[in-house]
Design a protein around this motif. Structure first.
Motif, short mmCIF file in Angstrom:
data_model
loop_
_atom_site.label_atom_id
_atom_site.label_comp_id
_atom_site.label_asym_id
_atom_site.label_seq_id
_atom_site.Cartn_x
_atom_site.Cartn_y
_atom_site.Cartn_z
N ALA A 1 -4.02 -7.70 -6.00
CA ALA A 1 -3.39 -7.13 -4.81
C ALA A 1 -3.22 -5.63 -4.97
O ALA A 1 -3.53 -4.85 -4.05
CB ALA A 1 -2.04 -7.80 -4.56
N GLY B 1 -5.19 -2.81 -2.66
CA GLY B 1 -4.39 -1.83 -1.92
C GLY B 1 -4.73 -0.42 -2.33
O GLY B 1 -4.94 0.46 -1.48
N HIS C 1 -8.15 0.62 -0.99
CA HIS C 1 -8.19 0.94 0.43
C HIS C 1 -7.49 2.26 0.73
O HIS C 1 -8.01 3.10 1.46
CB HIS C 1 -7.56 -0.16 1.26
N LEU C 2 -6.30 2.44 0.15
CA LEU C 2 -5.52 3.63 0.49
C LEU C 2 -6.09 4.88 -0.17
O LEU C 2 -5.96 5.97 0.37
CB LEU C 2 -4.07 3.43 0.06
N ASP D 1 -16.50 8.17 9.68
CA ASP D 1 -15.86 6.89 9.44
C ASP D 1 -14.49 6.86 10.10
O ASP D 1 -14.22 6.03 10.96
CB ASP D 1 -15.75 6.68 7.92
N GLU D 2 -13.66 7.80 9.69
CA GLU D 2 -12.34 7.86 10.28
C GLU D 2 -12.14 9.30 10.73
O GLU D 2 -11.87 10.18 9.93
CB GLU D 2 -11.29 7.44 9.25
N GLU E 1 -8.86 12.30 10.64
CA GLU E 1 -8.28 12.61 9.33
C GLU E 1 -7.42 13.86 9.44
O GLU E 1 -7.81 14.85 10.03
CB GLU E 1 -9.41 12.81 8.32
N PRO F 1 -10.65 2.57 13.57
CA PRO F 1 -11.79 2.95 12.73
C PRO F 1 -11.55 2.55 11.28
O PRO F 1 -10.43 2.22 10.89
CB PRO F 1 -11.83 4.46 12.88
N GLY F 2 -12.61 2.59 10.49
CA GLY F 2 -12.45 2.37 9.05
C GLY F 2 -12.76 0.94 8.63
O GLY F 2 -13.15 0.11 9.45
N ASN F 3 -12.60 0.68 7.33
CA ASN F 3 -12.86 -0.65 6.80
C ASN F 3 -11.84 -1.63 7.33
O ASN F 3 -10.65 -1.35 7.36
CB ASN F 3 -12.77 -0.64 5.27
N GLU G 1 -10.70 -5.46 4.13
CA GLU G 1 -9.66 -5.51 3.10
C GLU G 1 -8.35 -6.01 3.67
O GLU G 1 -7.51 -6.53 2.95
CB GLU G 1 -9.45 -4.13 2.47
N LEU H 1 -5.83 -8.58 1.75
CA LEU H 1 -4.41 -8.35 1.44
C LEU H 1 -3.54 -9.40 2.12
O LEU H 1 -2.56 -9.88 1.55
CB LEU H 1 -4.00 -6.95 1.89
N VAL I 1 3.35 -6.09 -3.10
CA VAL I 1 2.24 -5.17 -3.36
C VAL I 1 1.19 -5.29 -2.25
O VAL I 1 0.64 -4.29 -1.80
CB VAL I 1 1.65 -5.43 -4.75
N SER I 2 0.95 -6.54 -1.78
CA SER I 2 0.00 -6.68 -0.68
C SER I 2 0.55 -6.02 0.57
O SER I 2 -0.19 -5.41 1.34
CB SER I 2 -0.26 -8.15 -0.37
N GLY J 1 -0.01 -2.26 0.99
CA GLY J 1 -1.33 -1.95 1.52
C GLY J 1 -1.42 -2.27 3.00
O GLY J 1 -2.03 -1.52 3.77
N ALA K 1 0.63 0.26 5.31
CA ALA K 1 -0.01 1.57 5.39
C ALA K 1 -1.49 1.43 5.68
O ALA K 1 -2.27 2.34 5.39
CB ALA K 1 0.21 2.33 4.10
N TYR K 2 -1.89 0.30 6.28
CA TYR K 2 -3.34 0.05 6.38
C TYR K 2 -4.07 1.11 7.19
O TYR K 2 -5.17 1.53 6.83
CB TYR K 2 -3.60 -1.34 6.98
N ARG L 1 -4.45 4.20 7.34
CA ARG L 1 -3.96 5.23 6.44
C ARG L 1 -4.18 6.62 6.97
O ARG L 1 -3.71 7.59 6.39
CB ARG L 1 -4.63 5.08 5.09
N THR L 2 -4.92 6.77 8.07
CA THR L 2 -5.10 8.13 8.58
C THR L 2 -4.03 8.50 9.58
O THR L 2 -3.97 9.64 10.01
CB THR L 2 -6.47 8.25 9.25
N THR L 3 -3.18 7.56 9.94
CA THR L 3 -2.11 7.93 10.87
C THR L 3 -0.84 8.21 10.09
O THR L 3 -0.55 7.58 9.08
CB THR L 3 -1.83 6.80 11.88
#
Lengths: 171, 480
Positions: free
Chosen positions: A150, A154, A157-158, A166-167, A170, B95-97, B100, B104, B133-134, B137, B140-141, B143-145
């Protein structure tokens, strides 16, 4: 043995208090190493030499050294040399050095009084730790593996670098 | 019986993220990832029917898979399936992956399952940490905001601090009792050979702090509104239901059957927490204009109601807790589901003003949302009413008059803000034609199906709760 325990405990308390009060991150980390070493000594006096060794190798050794490296690398720049010189002033290292010296003296005493003095608890060796972990508590090891997974997912990804297109938003 | 066959649901839950990870590493596909997580949650659910009757012995010494654990594992997997369906539509828009996220999510559910089946401090802590812990993630998935990162960091720091409390408490209890096994602990506590030491009570207090943080009850609630608002809406639904449900299951198991609540000091601390949660949660919810924040405070109040039945420490109490939790799961998943499904790329539909005039545009959706809000408020013919009724009964039977009175008074306060949302929906639509209407997104077929199913369940449990109740009685009966 009791005196050694209390001395190590005092060192642990003092150094941990210093960790959370230092303004400079590197100073705090030095004290943190001392704190972890004193914990190792406490574990040793309580009859857990294996845990004590792990404490030194993993925490004081690997993790904190990693911290120090990261912090030093983050500060790469022109005034690095000047800062290095500032860090090497006695003010920075005299405190941790004294505390470590106390621990080292205690360590010598502990090692010199082999076989252990009367009153010391029977040691829990590597074999017993291993047998407990992979026998009775094997499910716990499996669960710990899932926990690491886990954390890994995490962090992946972060921490992933944002690729172009992609994003977009940013910051 | 082979003790490992009892572990099958757990093994399947644990295998899901592993299979998912392998598939992702070969082929990234959003719908495939969602499908695998759905199947991975559905398989243990299907197997539960076969294993639920057999009372398996504790799997020495970490886990105990009894009917109670299986019931909760089923509930949590079902809720996770709903969250997966909601997440699919939500993640399509960002957007983004995306894959995952499911990794999680399934890991977090695995952690929850471990929590509900734990019989030892080690499995308790490891399960809780897998969940936390999951969730770092997941929260904050996006993560660009900025908001997602902010709430992720808030959750990380507070969860880590509360985990430290929990560990310290466990160490103190271990120092006093000399065991970390719940079964052994129960027998030591039941023997009552001496007065509880300061060490033991301090340990209990710290464990309550750690558990209280996960449940977001007052005074450990500070993180809830911000994290609820900042997290992706499906994750908020998950936080409200699955993560809290697992903790309640654990609390019920050991609060009541572990003899924890036999100590007056523990019971009175929980009572204070319950009263504070009910009043503060409902009063602060009155001031909110953001629906997610409002629901965060409402959730604090609802956990306060639940604690009343936990403190009752009776057979009726544990039935009430479980029924209330099921009703709360259905309702919360429904409301957050509607919020998720109405949000589009432009905007999350999370302001109350977004719902102005919704009835005239989407009569069915606003009807379902009204029913769910009625259920949260505890209006008859909904699951929430029956749940609240059982909680009140349990409280009255155990003579907890102060708690029962607080429950009634704070529910009346709560009625105001639930009705305020409903009234907003039936007002005429905003007159300003220049701005595009918010909350207009069409539901996808799976979303519509799930939300309709939740609405039907809501009414069914409210009108005819007997089948659910007998299932709960059978499951909780395996505890004592």
């Amino acid at each position: 043995m009791t005196l050694i325990y209390y001395l190590a405990a005092a060192v642990a308390v003092i150094s941990t208090a210093m960790v959370i009060t230092r303004a400079n991150a590197v100073h705090a980390l030095l004290y943190m190493v001392v704190s972890l070493l004193s914990l190792a000594l406490i574990f040793f006096t309580l009859g857990a030499p294996f845990v004590a060794a792990l404490e030194v190798i993993i925490y004081a050794g690997a993790i904190v050294v990693l911290f120090v490296f990261v912090i030093m690398m983050l500060n790469l720049g022109a005034e690095v040399t000047a800062r290095e010189r500032r860090w090497l002033q006695p003010k920075a290292w005299i405190g941790p050095a004294i505390l470590t010296a106390i621990l080292f003296a205690e360590f010598l005493v502990v090692v010199a009084t082999e076989p252990p003095a009367a009153g010391a608890p029977a040691g829990v060796g590597v074999k017993r730790v291993g047998a407990a972990l992979y026998g009775r508590y094997v499910l716990g090891v499996e669960l710990a593996a899932m926990l690491l997974l886990a954390g890994l997912v995490g962090a992946f990804h972060l921490g992933r670098r944002v690729s172009s297109g992609d994003e977009e938003d940013e910051s | 019986m082979n003790p490992f066959s009892a572990l099958t649901p757990m093994v399947l839950l644990g295998l899901t993220p592993l299979v998912l990870m392998l598939v992702i590493s070969f082929h990234r596909s959003h719908w495939l990832a969602a499908l695998i997580s759905l199947v991975g949650m559905a398989l243990p659910l299907a197997l539960l029917a076969g294993t639920a009757t057999s009372d398996a012995p504790p799997l020495a010494p970490l886990l105990i898979i009894d009917g109670y654990a299986l019931f909760y594992i089923g509930l949590l997997s079902a809720a996770t399936m709903v969250v997966v369906v909601l997440s699919y539509g939500y993640l399509e828009r960002v957007p983004g992956n995306r894959e995952e996220f499911y990794l999680l999510l399934t890991l977090a559910t695995f952690g929850c399952a471990v929590l509900t089946a734990s019989n030892h401090f080690i499995s308790f802590f490891l399960g809780l940490e897998i969940l936390s812990v999951s969730l770092y993630g997941l929260v904050a998935y996006l993560r660009t905001t900025r908001t997602a990162l902010e709430s992720g960091i808030k959750y990380l720091i507070l969860a880590a601090a509360s985990a430290a409390f929990l560990l310290f408490g466990m160490a103190l209890i271990y120092a006093d009792l000399g065991t970390m096994d719940f079964t052994a602990m129960t027998s030591v506590l039941a023997a009552k050979t001496r007065e509880p030491s300061v060490l033991l009570l301090g340990g209990f207090a710290m464990v309550v702090i750690g558990a209280g943080f996960k449940l977001a009850v007052v005074p450990f609630h500070m993180w809830a509104p911000d994290v609820y608002q900042g997290a992706p809406t499906p994750v908020t639904a998950y936080l409200t239901t699955v993560s809290k449900g697992a903790m309640v299951a654990l609390l019920l198991r050991y609060g009541q059957y572990g003899g924890l609540l036999d100590y007056d000091s523990v019971a009175s601390v929980l009572a204070v927490i319950a009263v504070l949660s009910m009043f503060l949660g409902n009063l602060l919810a009155l001031l909110q204009d953001n629906l997610k924040r409002l629901l965060a405070y409402s959730s604090i109040a609802h956990l306060g109601y639940l604690l009343v039945a936990v403190i009752a420490a009776s057979r009726e109490g544990s039935h009430a807790v479980t029924f209330y939790l099921v009703a709360y799961f259905v309702t919360s998943l429904g409301i957050f589901g509607i919020i998720t499904a109405l949000s589009d790329e432009r905007k999350e539909a999370d302001e109350i003003s977004d719902y102005r005039g919704l009835f005239w545009r989407r009569p069915w959706v606003s009807g379902a949302l009204s029913l769910m809000l009625f259920s949260l408020a505890g209006i008859p013919l909904t699951a929430g009413f029956v749940g609240k009724f059982y909680v009140l009964t349990a409280g009255v039977l155990s003579d907890l008059w102060l708690l029962v009175l607080s429950l009634v008074v704070s529910s009346v306060i709560g009625l105001y803000y639930y009705l305020r949302i409903i009234i907003t929906m039936y007002l005429s639509a905003p007159a300003d034609p220049s701005s595009p209407l918010p909350a207009t997104r069409r539901f996808s077929f799976p979303e519509g199906l799930v939300l309709a199913g939740l609405t039907v369940l809501l009414i069914w449990f409210g009108v005819y709760p007997a089948p659910l109740l007998s299932a709960i009685q059978a499951a909780v009966g395996s505890l004592a």
